[in-house]
Write a protein that holds these residues in place. Structure first.
Motif, mmCIF file in Angstrom:
data_model
loop_
_atom_site.group_PDB
_atom_site.id
_atom_site.type_symbol
_atom_site.label_atom_id
_atom_site.label_comp_id
_atom_site.label_asym_id
_atom_site.label_seq_id
_atom_site.Cartn_x
_atom_site.Cartn_y
_atom_site.Cartn_z
ATOM 1 N N ALA B 10 0.816 -1.198 0.000
ATOM 2 C CA ALA B 10 0.000 0.000 0.000
ATOM 3 C C ALA B 10 0.857 1.258 0.000
ATOM 4 O O ALA B 10 0.541 2.231 -0.665
ATOM 5 C CB ALA B 10 -0.905 0.005 1.214
ATOM 6 N N ASP B 12 3.655 1.642 -1.349
ATOM 7 C CA ASP B 12 4.090 1.856 -2.724
ATOM 8 C C ASP B 12 2.964 2.452 -3.552
ATOM 9 O O ASP B 12 3.179 3.308 -4.386
ATOM 10 C CB ASP B 12 4.524 0.529 -3.350
ATOM 11 N N ALA B 13 1.772 1.982 -3.284
ATOM 12 C CA ALA B 13 0.637 2.388 -4.102
ATOM 13 C C ALA B 13 0.312 3.866 -3.912
ATOM 14 O O ALA B 13 -0.055 4.557 -4.856
ATOM 15 C CB ALA B 13 -0.584 1.556 -3.754
ATOM 16 N N ASP B 191 -26.442 5.487 -4.360
ATOM 17 C CA ASP B 191 -26.629 4.040 -4.420
ATOM 18 C C ASP B 191 -25.297 3.355 -4.725
ATOM 19 O O ASP B 191 -24.300 3.992 -5.026
ATOM 20 C CB ASP B 191 -27.748 3.650 -5.395
ATOM 21 N N ARG B 195 -21.657 4.978 -5.662
ATOM 22 C CA ARG B 195 -20.729 5.105 -4.556
ATOM 23 C C ARG B 195 -19.341 4.650 -4.990
ATOM 24 O O ARG B 195 -18.340 5.298 -4.707
ATOM 25 C CB ARG B 195 -21.219 4.259 -3.371
ATOM 26 N N ILE B 200 -13.612 6.701 -6.276
ATOM 27 C CA ILE B 200 -12.395 6.913 -7.061
ATOM 28 C C ILE B 200 -12.265 8.388 -7.437
ATOM 29 O O ILE B 200 -11.195 8.977 -7.339
ATOM 30 C CB ILE B 200 -12.444 6.029 -8.330
ATOM 31 N N LYS B 204 -9.285 11.190 -6.673
ATOM 32 C CA LYS B 204 -8.548 11.838 -7.771
ATOM 33 C C LYS B 204 -8.611 13.350 -7.616
ATOM 34 O O LYS B 204 -7.630 14.059 -7.839
ATOM 35 C CB LYS B 204 -9.170 11.443 -9.118
ATOM 36 N N GLY B 218 -19.285 5.881 7.944
ATOM 37 C CA GLY B 218 -19.608 4.706 8.746
ATOM 38 C C GLY B 218 -19.275 3.443 7.983
ATOM 39 O O GLY B 218 -19.487 2.337 8.469
ATOM 40 N N ASN B 219 -18.743 3.616 6.767
ATOM 41 C CA ASN B 219 -18.500 2.477 5.896
ATOM 42 C C ASN B 219 -17.016 2.140 5.873
ATOM 43 O O ASN B 219 -16.191 2.941 5.444
ATOM 44 C CB ASN B 219 -19.009 2.829 4.499
ATOM 45 N N GLU B 221 -15.287 0.074 4.160
ATOM 46 C CA GLU B 221 -14.620 -0.106 2.874
ATOM 47 C C GLU B 221 -14.146 1.244 2.331
ATOM 48 O O GLU B 221 -13.028 1.374 1.848
ATOM 49 C CB GLU B 221 -15.595 -0.757 1.896
ATOM 50 N N LEU B 224 -11.101 2.317 4.416
ATOM 51 C CA LEU B 224 -9.872 1.593 4.096
ATOM 52 C C LEU B 224 -9.351 1.961 2.714
ATOM 53 O O LEU B 224 -8.148 2.103 2.509
ATOM 54 C CB LEU B 224 -10.131 0.078 4.143
ATOM 55 N N ALA B 225 -10.253 2.101 1.756
ATOM 56 C CA ALA B 225 -9.823 2.274 0.373
ATOM 57 C C ALA B 225 -9.328 3.683 0.095
ATOM 58 O O ALA B 225 -8.430 3.883 -0.713
ATOM 59 C CB ALA B 225 -10.972 1.942 -0.570
ATOM 60 N N GLU C 316 -3.396 1.274 -7.979
ATOM 61 C CA GLU C 316 -3.390 0.069 -7.160
ATOM 62 C C GLU C 316 -3.970 0.476 -5.814
ATOM 63 O O GLU C 316 -3.370 1.285 -5.109
ATOM 64 C CB GLU C 316 -1.957 -0.436 -7.012
ATOM 65 N N THR C 317 -5.150 -0.029 -5.457
ATOM 66 C CA THR C 317 -5.800 0.378 -4.204
ATOM 67 C C THR C 317 -5.948 -0.827 -3.281
ATOM 68 O O THR C 317 -6.475 -1.859 -3.701
ATOM 69 C CB THR C 317 -7.212 0.946 -4.484
ATOM 70 N N VAL C 318 -5.490 -0.677 -2.056
ATOM 71 C CA VAL C 318 -5.607 -1.773 -1.097
ATOM 72 C C VAL C 318 -6.799 -1.512 -0.190
ATOM 73 O O VAL C 318 -6.933 -0.432 0.378
ATOM 74 C CB VAL C 318 -4.329 -1.895 -0.247
ATOM 75 N N VAL C 319 -7.716 -2.488 -0.117
ATOM 76 C CA VAL C 319 -8.848 -2.388 0.806
ATOM 77 C C VAL C 319 -8.759 -3.581 1.740
ATOM 78 O O VAL C 319 -9.191 -4.671 1.384
ATOM 79 C CB VAL C 319 -10.191 -2.419 0.058
#
Lengths: 286, 383, 368
Positions: B10, B12-13, B191, B195, B200, B204, B218-219, B221, B224-225, C316-319
């Motif tokens: 991550a 690196d990402a 929706d 989402r 993304i 950006k 509250g999500n 995902e 984290l993402a 590259e996305t880490v979840v």
């Protein structure tokens, strides 16, 4: 600064104009009226000497206390009449008409009687209900009656017909509003669980439109209890309500006696409203 | 690959993780406590956010995450503590003078104004640098282009879709060039498909603008993402504040693991060096055996292997035999649902790109196993 | 044996001439969990309402356990509907809501209470039985609605967007709970949703609908890995779709002419002839990432029958333990590939030139 802080004045200044208005034009006159009802009335004059004479007269002379019973009787008849006629109309507009535009149009139609002045409305009743009026002609042409009905105009019946017609909209409006707010799925859910039309009316529609029913009842009651004009013109002065007593007494400058009738009327209206509000907590439900 | 390896991927990402060596923090929250009457909503919150960072605040409703955002925005002032923006204490400074932009969850667009007028509102009405109508117009066009809404300037806000409204709200906030952009559940009203794409796009946009974003959600995902760093709030306290891969590899508390929704959390107690519950026990790494009393056992869904009951175990594996209830398919992953002997739920998640799906029989017993090193125990029991 | 639910040639035409549902056929076994999935306006809700008796059929029959129910009103049908808004009775408390169906059916009060207690215990509602539901959370309200529908012991439970009114962070949890509950009760559930994730996760079989027609009825795995129509390929999963024309076929494997050259996939439909325009559907899960250099590697090329799209990683996305790669192919197409962080043992940072490959048997060719 947050809206929670500040002294009493900054938090409540919005209430001042309204409160001042109410004290000046409602509370003060009420107190005055109670006070005047104990003044001494002679034929030509009124003195601020306290006495219960006007009160004794009111409750000992049949012509006055019968006006009280008349008022209550007419009120009950008109109230029942507006509900019997108004609730089905409200159910139709509120539940079966699902387009908001059509709902609004129908409600506006119900208000049309108010577009004309009171006098025009009263005058218009005469060619409707009179001996040679439209209603009698139609009934006779349809061979339902052979003689024209004479009890339609200048009687209590005529007066009640007129009142129900004017006040109907005060039941239709609030009840329609409450019914139209019911989620249609709630009614479908009750059907899905096995409830027929009668049960849905009793279990779902009635309780959920109760605030509307009570609001409508309060409107009709307050207006009917204070009536004096419709009885004066449509009953041909045959029916005397408390409102008419007050008008007559004020007209002959009997201020003390008019005040007694006024206090009695105010008490009756207050009791009716308190009674109706006990049926539902409007603050909670609306 | 190890947990450290995960972190490397991550890092690196996203380039270097900002926050460690970026010098002066842009936003500092110092020992902030917020009370409403007797109710403590935030308790001794301390955090630094650096320029260019994308920080997500993750927590269940009632964790105080929206209040934290309102304090930074200036709609409320903290009961105790200090909030610094660019090194200046802003407590007492009203919202419109803080150079902070807030995107509301329900978008809070002005329903009586057109799209362009909504975006121009802040530019035409702010206290300083007020723009003329012509100047504002240029900026509005620029913003519409930025969020991809060219040509919608004269639409009414009730004539556009949910996703478009979200962009208008964003454009209205970004138009005033705030140093910090605060987003209150910005994707909550959209929706599922929308989402994913807005996720993304938001990221950006942040990279392109180089602004600092603080995003409440509250999500898990989303959190984290999208984040460079995640703040996990738990009943008004910061439970963990770290890069997402580190939070995921080692949740600090059972509540953090719960908030991430990617961990089995088994209620029980630690007794004599092992974890026991009603009718079964689970093995523990030696460094977890020091606890005793009520505890929560935690292992990631994707760390669990499903095997036939008679499979022999490798050394260092923990295992339990339990009943398969059903499975959930999501295309990329299959989640197998199990019932532990005492009725608690247990899940094993197979990512199909990584492990082959299994045909399991509902109601049958299987052996579940996972590496001991991947299991944690927390004191206390989460509800 | 009769099906628990059978819809035969069901059609619905509204008064204004709109065809909402067109020749819908479905057989459901007892205990199945069926999802009706499609974009809004595809007829899925109308179909559910026809099963519940809230809409009349224009054509066809609906039978429940072998009995045709076309002429039965909702109150006579052995179905219970859970509405998206829950449609709880706002003037009744939790227990009164749950017992309503039994009270209407004149079940004696003792039995009524016992049955309500039983279902409330199953749904973990015991603690709030006698409270008003004003303070209840969305999840609790939904359980009250479920309890109210289940307590009358329906043959079939119908659910309209059961997760639609819940917060996003609650959905995943409730989804799993519903699945557990359905398995535990063994009752047939039919639910409507527009979210593929819900349908795939909960249902035993999914009915994909579009414009009033059934596109495909299949288990989630099949739907995902073997889409039968171009609509399903676009609506379900995270497929990359490359348009082209059919070049040649060799049994089940066929070659498609595309802007990226000749690519291979699996073709089930015998009716597709050479030169027909087709979609090559590549699910995100079957794609493999290789460094660009492996394009020169004969072994790899042979393994994938030459299926290799050259491109460069855009993000590259880490979840958590998942990693999502966005790969840009020739500046014209972006493919998305989701993997597990443990899979490759290396990182493909943005800008890395890569080759995206797949086995011909895993890509699907559908006629357009």
């Amino acid at each position: 600064m947050s809206g929670q802080r500040g002294n009493w004045f900054t938090r409540h200044w919005q209430l001042i104009p309204g409160s001042a208005w109410m004290i000046l034009f409602l509370i003060a006159p009420l107190i005055m009226m109670i006070y005047v009802s104990f003044w001494t009335q002679t034929s030509f004059d009124i003195k601020p000497d306290l006495t219960t004479k006007s009160w004794q007269t009111f409750f000992s002379q049949p012509v006055y206390y019968s006006a009280l019973w008349n008022t209550i009787r007419v009120w009950l008849i008109v109230l029942v009449g507006t509900f019997v006629l108004g609730v089905p109309v409200a159910i139709f507009i509120g539940l079966f008409v699902r387009s908001n535009t059509v709902q609004t149009i129908l409600l506006v139609l119900a208000v049309i009687p108010f577009w004309t002045s009171f006098l025009v409305r009263i005058v218009a009743w005469k060619p409707m209900l009179g001996q040679n009026g439209a209603l009698n002609i139609i009934l006779m042409k349809a061979h339902i009656i052979s003689e024209p009905l004479s009890f339609l105009l200048y009687t209590e019946v005529g007066m009640i017909i007129g009142m129900i017609q004017i006040y109907l909209v005060f039941v239709v409006g609030p009840v329609t509003f409450m019914l139209s707010r019911i989620d249609p799925n709630v009614i479908e859910a009750a059907r899905d669980l096995g409830a027929g039309t009668g049960r849905i009316f009793k279990d779902i529609l009635l309780p959920l439109s109760r605030p509307g029913l009570v609001t409508g009842a309060i409107f009709v009651s307050v207006l009917v209890l204070g009536e004096f004009a419709t009885p004066a013109s449509l009953s041909g002065r045959k029916v005397n309500l408390l409102g008419n007593v007050i008008v007559t007494q004020v007209g002959s400058l009997k201020w003390a006696f008019a005040s007694v009738a006024g206090v009695v009327l105010t008490v009756v209206i207050a009791l009716v409203i308190v009674g109706l509000l006990r049926i539902t907590d409007l603050r909670k439900e609306v | 690959m190890s947990a450290e390896g995960t972190a490397t991927v991550a890092a690196d990402a996203t380039g270097t993780v900002p926050g460690r060596d970026a010098g002066q923090p842009l936003l500092q929250v110092r020992n902030v406590t917020q009370r409403y009457g007797d109710k403590v909503v935030l308790r001794n919150v301390d955090l630094d956010v650096f320029e260019n960072e994308y920080v997500t605040v993750l927590g269940p409703s009632g964790s105080g995450k929206s209040v934290l955002l309102r304090l930074i925005a200036g709609f409320e002032d903290p009961t105790e503590g200090e909030i610094d923006i660019s090194g200046r204490n802003v407590v007492g400074v009203p919202a419109h003078l803080r150079n902070v932009g807030l995107v509301f969850q329900n978008f809070a667009l002005f329903p009586h104004l057109k799209v362009g007028q909504n975006i121009a509102y802040g530019l035409r009405n702010r206290a300083h640098d007020r723009l003329s109508a012509a100047e504002a117009d240029v900026k509005v066009e620029e913003m519409l282009h930025l969020v991809g809404l060219e040509g919608l300037k004269d639409r009414r806000v009730n004539q556009i879709s949910g996703g478009q409204r979200q962009r208008v709200a964003l454009a209205r906030t970004l138009a005033t060039d705030p140093k910090i952009v605060l987003l209150d559940e910005p994707l909550g009203a959209l929706d599922a498909n929308l989402r994913a794409s807005m996720k993304i796009e938001l990221r950006k946009l942040q990279t392109r603008l180089g602004a600092t974003f603080v995003h409440v959600t509250g999500n898990e995902e989303e959190a984290l993402a999208m984040a460079d760093r995640i703040i996990v709030l738990e009943r008004g306290r910061i439970a963990q504040f770290d890069a997402p891969e580190r939070v995921f590899a080692r949740p600090e508390t059972a509540q953090v693991a719960f908030a991430l929704s990617r961990f089995n959390l088994v209620k029980g107690r630690v007794e004599g060096g092992s974890f026991v519950a009603d009718g079964f026990s689970l093995c523990l790494a030696p460094d977890h055996q020091v606890l005793s009393g009520p505890a929560t056992y935690c292992v990631g869904y994707d760390r669990v292997d499903v095997e036939e009951v008679d499979t022999s175990l490798a050394p260092g594996d923990c295992s339990i035999v339990c009943k398969h209830v059903s499975h959930e398919y999501s295309g990329a992953t299959v989640t197998y649902l199990f019932e532990l002997p005492d009725g608690q739920h247990f899940e094993a998640q197979y990512h199909l790109h990584h492990r082959k799906a299994k045909r399991l029989e509902e109601g049958a017993e299987y052996l579940l196993r996972w590496p001991m090193a991947r299991a944690f125990v927390y004191p206390g029991v989460v509800e | 044996m009769a099906y628990d639910l059978e819809l035969s040639h069901v059609s619905k035409v509204f008064d204004n001439g709109t065809v909402a549902v067109d020749d819908f056929n479905l057989q459901v076994d007892k205990g199945e969990f069926i999802a009706l999935l499609g974009p809004s306006g595809c007829g899925k809700t109308t179909t559910l309402r026809m099963i519940g008796g809230f809409e009349d059929l224009t054509k066809g029959t609906i039978a429940i356990r072998g009995r045709v129910v076309n002429d039965l009103s909702p109150e006579q049908r052995p179905t219970s509907m859970i509405f998206q808004s829950y449609a709880l009775f706002p003037h009744m408390n939790v227990r009164e809501n749950i017992e309503y169906g039994l009270r209407v059916k004149k079940v004696p009060s003792k039995e009524r209470h016992a049955r309500a207690d039983d279902i409330m215990e199953k749904l973990d509602l015991t603690g709030i039985a006698d409270g008003a539901f004003e303070g209840l959370s969305g999840g609790q309200r939904q359980r009250v609605a479920l309890a109210r529908g289940l307590v009358v012991e329906p043959d079939i439970l119908l659910l309209d967007e059961p997760l639609g009114a819940l917060d996003a962070d609650l959905r995943k949890r409730i989804q799993t709970e519903l699945r557990y509950l359905q398995k535990q009760l063994g009752i047939t559930f039919v639910f409507v949703t527009h979210a593929q994730s819900e349908a795939l996760a909960m249902a035993d079989r999914v009915v994909v609908m579009n414009n009033g027609r059934v596109e495909q009825i299949a288990e989630p795995e099949i739907l995902y890995t073997r889409p039968r129509t171009a609509f399903v390929a676009r609506f379900i999963g995270r497929n990359s779709i490359i348009e082209g024309t059919l070049d040649s076929r060799d049994g089940a494997v066929a070659t498609v002419d595309t802007e990226f050259g000749k690519l291979r996939g699996h073709l089930l439909d015998d009716g597709v002839v050479q030169g027909a325009s087709v979609d090559l559907v590549i699910p995100s899960e079957i794609m493999e990432l290789y460094p660009e250099a492996s394009y020169q590697d004969e072994a790899i090329l042979k393994q994938y029958s030459g299926n290799c799209l050259l491109g460069s990683v855009r993000a590259e996305t880490v979840v958590g333990s998942l990693v999502v790669y966005e790969v840009e192919i020739c500046d014209t197409m972006t493919v998305e590939l989701e993997s597990h962080v443990d899979k490759y043992g290396r990182s493909y940072p943005a800008g890395t030139p890569v080759c995206v490959s797949w086995m011909p048997a895993d890509g699907h060719i559908v006629a357009t």
